[in-house]
Scaffold this motif. Structure first.
Motif, PDB file in Angstrom:
ATOM      1  N   TYR A 200       3.725   1.603  -1.692  1.00  0.00           N
ATOM      2  CA  TYR A 200       4.065   1.790  -3.103  1.00  0.00           C
ATOM      3  C   TYR A 200       2.843   2.210  -3.917  1.00  0.00           C
ATOM      4  O   TYR A 200       2.930   3.058  -4.816  1.00  0.00           O
ATOM      5  CB  TYR A 200       4.658   0.497  -3.677  1.00  0.00           C
ATOM      6  N   PHE A 201       1.697   1.621  -3.588  1.00  0.00           N
ATOM      7  CA  PHE A 201       0.463   1.941  -4.317  1.00  0.00           C
ATOM      8  C   PHE A 201       0.092   3.411  -4.144  1.00  0.00           C
ATOM      9  O   PHE A 201      -0.181   4.121  -5.116  1.00  0.00           O
ATOM     10  CB  PHE A 201      -0.664   1.034  -3.806  1.00  0.00           C
ATOM     11  N   TRP A 202       0.107   3.891  -2.894  1.00  0.00           N
ATOM     12  CA  TRP A 202      -0.300   5.278  -2.637  1.00  0.00           C
ATOM     13  C   TRP A 202       0.733   6.260  -3.175  1.00  0.00           C
ATOM     14  O   TRP A 202       0.369   7.324  -3.687  1.00  0.00           O
ATOM     15  CB  TRP A 202      -0.521   5.493  -1.137  1.00  0.00           C
TER      16      TRP A 202
ATOM     17  N   PHE B  77       0.821  -1.214   0.000  1.00  0.00           N
ATOM     18  CA  PHE B  77       0.000   0.000   0.000  1.00  0.00           C
ATOM     19  C   PHE B  77       0.860   1.271   0.000  1.00  0.00           C
ATOM     20  O   PHE B  77       0.425   2.309  -0.506  1.00  0.00           O
ATOM     21  CB  PHE B  77      -0.952  -0.001   1.190  1.00  0.00           C
TER      22      PHE B  77
END
Length: 470
Positions: free
Chosen positions: A364-366, A362
């Motif tokens: 890396y995702f955000w 999350f």
């Protein structure tokens, strides 16, 4: 309103000097002294304290439903990891079954969803970039409407979980609707209080309301620890260890929250009339903790999902409830039960590994959503700016992508360490598993430090503006 500060951190482009600094330039006591001496800032600070008082009063106002016993209901929620998080954000309102039981959680979820949609939908992204004040108002309107719908959905989900208790087993539909209406109205009123703080006070109102909720939950946690000492369940030296861990964790969070990777930016010289403009050097500040506290919130939501599903299916009394309850036991980092009789590894180790993996994912995702390196590269090129030693265009994009990827590894490791600290610290201090302590790591301490630093920076900025205006 934007996403509350402390939830999605990061740093934007800063031109020249300390504009992008995340640290404080003045001592804390000196900042407070100067702010209190200024009539306008003193009035704003008093207004914030008044709004905190209104919030604290609302936390103690229960939903007016006969037979709605908070003690019985709280017992039914003790197995839900998300309960402690929701209760902490609301200052203990959920444990009291207050009108503020939902807190600002629906609005936080709504803000996150809207921020993701703005990145995923090109039309909304273009509207926000070019629409100005009108686009911002439209986005705020959509966020509030979505928050209103989420109040009903999250409230109904909480009621479904609570109906496992004896106090709510036979609660009629009209009474359930009354509870939902009061919870929804209380959540939207809290949002209004936050907006008033942003407008008439100082700092981000929603963030400060969450900050106040965490502060309100402190006396309850302190009382729980003291009661444990009286009952000879908690040793006095355990409290001393907890205080030391709290101080070290706070320093650790402050250090990483203010840490930045500064990329130098060179501006080209331009002839404007008869004057030569530009040619200065500034920097692009990239925060180490770009994602803020959001990865922990996402990870906790997923980790706590099997426990909530288990309670909706009736818990260990039903086959489906038992299945999800067993899955939940492998996802809890604090679970000391062995994986199996032939494998004496604690299930908490499996839970910790999965929890850390979710936080890294999350983070890396955000970060990928928040930092569009192609946009940053194009903006620098259009502005006639460049990174020394790096060509504008694709090379700048690749350079920034590599730097942000390396920073994200450090940021994700920091967030994972803080998140796991709240499970590791009680074991180190000899605190029994049943006593929940939020302020030795995890979401609450990270939010408190981030919001406090952001508010103090805004107070400093106001003081500097007044000095320049004199």
């Amino acid at each position: 309103m934007s996403l509350p500060s402390g939830f999605g951190g990061g740093g934007g482009y800063a031109g020249g000097g300390a504009k992008g600094d995340k640290g404080l330039s003045m001592p804390l006591t000196e900042t407070f002294r100067l702010a209190w001496a200024d009539p306008d800032l003193r009035q704003r600070m008093l207004f914030v304290l008044f709004m905190f008082g209104v919030f604290a009063l609302g936390v103690h106002i229960p939903v007016p439903v006969p037979g709605f016993n908070s003690e019985d209901v709280v017992k039914s929620l003790n197995g839900v990891p998300a309960f402690d998080l929701l209760n902490m954000f609301g200052g203990g309102a959920l444990a009291r079954l207050s009108i503020f039981a939902l807190g600002l959680n629906p609005y936080i979820t709504s803000s996150i969803i809207m921020q993701i949609l703005q990145t995923a939908l090109p039309q909304w992204k273009k509207e926000m970039q070019e629409g100005g004040e009108y686009a911002r108002k439209q986005n705020n309107k959509r966020t509030r409407l979505l928050a209103l719908g989420l109040c009903l959905i999250q409230g109904w989900g909480l009621l479904a979980i609570m109906k496992g208790s004896a106090a709510l087993a036979n609660l009629s539909l009209p009474y359930q609707m009354v509870i939902l209406i009061f919870w929804t109205a209380g959540s939207m009123f809290m949002l209004w209080l936050g907006e008033q703080i942003s407008e008439k006070g100082i700092g981000n109102g929603v963030s400060l309301m969450i900050f106040a909720g965490i502060i309100l939950s402190l006396p309850t946690e302190a009382a729980r620890l003291l009661q444990g000492v009286r009952d000879n369940v908690v040793a006095w030296w355990s409290i001393a260890i907890i205080l030391v861990i709290f101080l070290v964790a706070t320093w650790f969070i402050v250090y990483f929250t203010t840490a930045q990777r500064r990329i130098p930016i060179q501006h080209m010289r331009r002839m404007v009339g008869t004057k030569m403009m530009g040619g200065q050097t500034s920097y692009l500040p990239l925060s180490v903790n770009m994602a803020g506290v959001l990865p922990i919130i996402f990870a906790v939501s997923l980790v706590g999902l099997p426990a909530q599903i288990s309670m909706m299916f009736g818990g260990p009394a039903t086959p489906a409830g038992t299945l999800f309850d067993n899955i939940n036991s492998f996802l809890q980092p604090a679970n000391g039960a062995p994986v199996a009789s032939w494998l004496p590894i604690p299930r908490g180790i499996v839970g910790s590994i999965l929890y850390t993996a979710l936080i890294f994912f999350f983070t890396y995702f955000w970060t990928a959503i928040q930092y569009n390196v192609e946009d940053i590269s194009n903006n620098l090129k259009r502005g006639g700016s460049f990174i020394p030693g790096v060509r504008p265009g694709k090379q700048t994009k690749d350079f920034l992508d590599g730097v942000i990827s390396r920073i994200t590894i450090v940021g994700a490791a920091f967030i994972a360490a803080v998140a796991l600290l709240q499970y590791i610290a009680p074991a180190l201090a000899g605190i029994p598993p049943g006593i929940y302590i939020s302020l030795i790591g995890g979401t609450s301490l990270l939010i408190m430090v981030s919001v406090a630093l952001e508010t103090m920076r805004q107070i400093e900025a106001n003081l500097l503006m007044k000095q320049y205006g004199q």
